[in-house]
Design a protein around this motif. Structure first.
Motif, mmCIF file in Angstrom:
data_model
loop_
_atom_site.group_PDB
_atom_site.id
_atom_site.type_symbol
_atom_site.label_atom_id
_atom_site.label_comp_id
_atom_site.label_asym_id
_atom_site.label_seq_id
_atom_site.Cartn_x
_atom_site.Cartn_y
_atom_site.Cartn_z
ATOM 1 N N ALA A 52 -0.004 7.232 -47.492
ATOM 2 C CA ALA A 52 -0.851 6.135 -47.994
ATOM 3 C C ALA A 52 -0.533 5.833 -49.455
ATOM 4 O O ALA A 52 -0.085 4.734 -49.782
ATOM 5 N N THR A 53 -0.727 6.819 -50.331
ATOM 6 C CA THR A 53 -0.475 6.586 -51.761
ATOM 7 C C THR A 53 0.997 6.261 -52.003
ATOM 8 O O THR A 53 1.322 5.340 -52.768
ATOM 9 N N GLY A 54 1.893 6.998 -51.356
ATOM 10 C CA GLY A 54 3.322 6.735 -51.524
ATOM 11 C C GLY A 54 3.702 5.330 -51.098
ATOM 12 O O GLY A 54 4.417 4.624 -51.805
ATOM 13 N N ALA A 55 3.198 4.924 -49.936
ATOM 14 C CA ALA A 55 3.481 3.565 -49.454
ATOM 15 C C ALA A 55 2.911 2.525 -50.412
ATOM 16 O O ALA A 55 3.555 1.496 -50.693
ATOM 17 N N LEU A 66 17.005 2.102 -49.946
ATOM 18 C CA LEU A 66 16.563 2.776 -48.732
ATOM 19 C C LEU A 66 15.834 4.055 -49.134
ATOM 20 O O LEU A 66 16.459 5.039 -49.544
ATOM 21 N N ILE A 67 14.532 4.029 -49.040
ATOM 22 C CA ILE A 67 13.705 5.183 -49.419
ATOM 23 C C ILE A 67 13.474 6.034 -48.182
ATOM 24 O O ILE A 67 13.105 5.535 -47.131
ATOM 25 N N GLY A 68 13.687 7.337 -48.332
ATOM 26 C CA GLY A 68 13.604 8.243 -47.192
ATOM 27 C C GLY A 68 14.920 8.282 -46.441
ATOM 28 O O GLY A 68 14.972 8.426 -45.226
ATOM 29 N N ASN A 69 16.010 8.182 -47.180
ATOM 30 C CA ASN A 69 17.332 8.031 -46.574
ATOM 31 C C ASN A 69 17.877 9.297 -45.920
ATOM 32 O O ASN A 69 18.864 9.229 -45.213
ATOM 33 N N LYS A 70 17.228 10.440 -46.107
ATOM 34 C CA LYS A 70 17.737 11.673 -45.510
ATOM 35 C C LYS A 70 16.991 12.067 -44.244
ATOM 36 O O LYS A 70 17.370 13.035 -43.582
ATOM 37 N N ILE A 108 7.724 9.570 -54.143
ATOM 38 C CA ILE A 108 7.020 8.308 -53.935
ATOM 39 C C ILE A 108 5.540 8.389 -54.293
ATOM 40 O O ILE A 108 4.896 7.362 -54.468
ATOM 41 N N THR A 109 5.010 9.601 -54.417
ATOM 42 C CA THR A 109 3.604 9.737 -54.807
ATOM 43 C C THR A 109 3.431 9.605 -56.315
ATOM 44 O O THR A 109 2.314 9.591 -56.809
ATOM 45 N N ASP A 110 4.539 9.480 -57.029
ATOM 46 C CA ASP A 110 4.540 9.362 -58.486
ATOM 47 C C ASP A 110 5.067 7.970 -58.850
ATOM 48 O O ASP A 110 6.271 7.700 -58.773
ATOM 49 N N LEU A 111 4.159 7.088 -59.233
ATOM 50 C CA LEU A 111 4.521 5.702 -59.537
ATOM 51 C C LEU A 111 5.580 5.629 -60.634
ATOM 52 O O LEU A 111 6.523 4.838 -60.548
ATOM 53 N N TRP A 170 15.710 -5.831 -51.850
ATOM 54 C CA TRP A 170 14.949 -5.332 -50.715
ATOM 55 C C TRP A 170 14.684 -3.841 -50.897
ATOM 56 O O TRP A 170 15.551 -3.116 -51.376
ATOM 57 N N ILE A 171 13.505 -3.403 -50.481
ATOM 58 C CA ILE A 171 13.196 -1.984 -50.363
ATOM 59 C C ILE A 171 12.836 -1.748 -48.905
ATOM 60 O O ILE A 171 12.009 -2.460 -48.338
ATOM 61 N N VAL A 172 13.473 -0.749 -48.298
ATOM 62 C CA VAL A 172 13.137 -0.360 -46.931
ATOM 63 C C VAL A 172 12.555 1.052 -47.015
ATOM 64 O O VAL A 172 13.242 1.993 -47.417
ATOM 65 N N ASN A 173 11.285 1.178 -46.658
ATOM 66 C CA ASN A 173 10.614 2.464 -46.732
ATOM 67 C C ASN A 173 10.652 3.166 -45.381
ATOM 68 O O ASN A 173 9.948 2.796 -44.455
ATOM 69 N N CYS A 174 11.470 4.211 -45.301
ATOM 70 C CA CYS A 174 11.539 5.062 -44.107
ATOM 71 C C CYS A 174 10.884 6.416 -44.364
ATOM 72 O O CYS A 174 10.955 7.305 -43.524
ATOM 73 N N SER A 175 10.286 6.585 -45.534
ATOM 74 C CA SER A 175 9.697 7.881 -45.879
ATOM 75 C C SER A 175 8.358 8.061 -45.178
ATOM 76 O O SER A 175 7.653 7.093 -44.894
ATOM 77 N N ALA A 176 8.028 9.323 -44.911
ATOM 78 C CA ALA A 176 6.747 9.620 -44.269
ATOM 79 C C ALA A 176 6.535 11.124 -44.193
ATOM 80 O O ALA A 176 7.485 11.896 -44.169
#
Length: 129
Positions: free
Chosen positions: A77-80, A4-8, A35-38, A52-58
């Motif tokens: 954009a780049t992070g996603a 879960l990315i962006g979990n906070k 997330i902007t750093d691969l 599974w990866i769930v992206n809630c970051s933004a």
């Protein structure tokens, strides 16, 4: 396992509670995994059985995005894109959660994935990719 990315954030916090209540194996990350750093994302995934990866970051500060458009683009954009790359590399399925801002936000029903985009402001332009 679910990453879960962006979990906070608001959405990530709620989703984390739901996953825990359902007994689903997951772990979360937030700003400590850029997330902007691969390379940072690859490192965050290393050694884990992520299915599974769930992206809630933004970047969600809509008005501030006018002043920080480059940062908003890097995150939204780049992070996603980086998250999608890592998901592909490790064979995980990806759920990316976003807003309707990339579509203009004027619709009266859910947007389909192939709906035309109409980004007017910086936040919308970055959500539209």
């Amino acid at each position: 396992m679910i990453w879960l990315i962006g979990n906070k954030g608001m959405l990530g916090t709620e989703l984390g509670l739901i996953l825990a209540a359902k007994g689903l194996e997951h772990f979360g990350s937030d700003r400590e995994c850029d997330i902007t750093d691969l390379a940072a994302l690859r490192s965050g995934a290393r050694g884990k059985r992520i299915e599974w990866i769930v992206n809630c970051s933004a970047y969600t500060a809509v008005d501030k995005a006018e002043e920080e458009e480059a940062l908003a683009r890097r995150i939204n954009a780049t992070g996603a894109e980086n998250i999608a790359i890592v998901a592909s590399e490790i064979g995980a399925r990806l759920i990316h959660i976003s807003t309707d801002y990339g579509f203009g936000g004027e619709g009266t029903r859910p947007y389909l994935q192939d709906a035309p985009v109409a980004p007017a402001r910086a936040h919308r332009r970055n959500k539209a990719g």
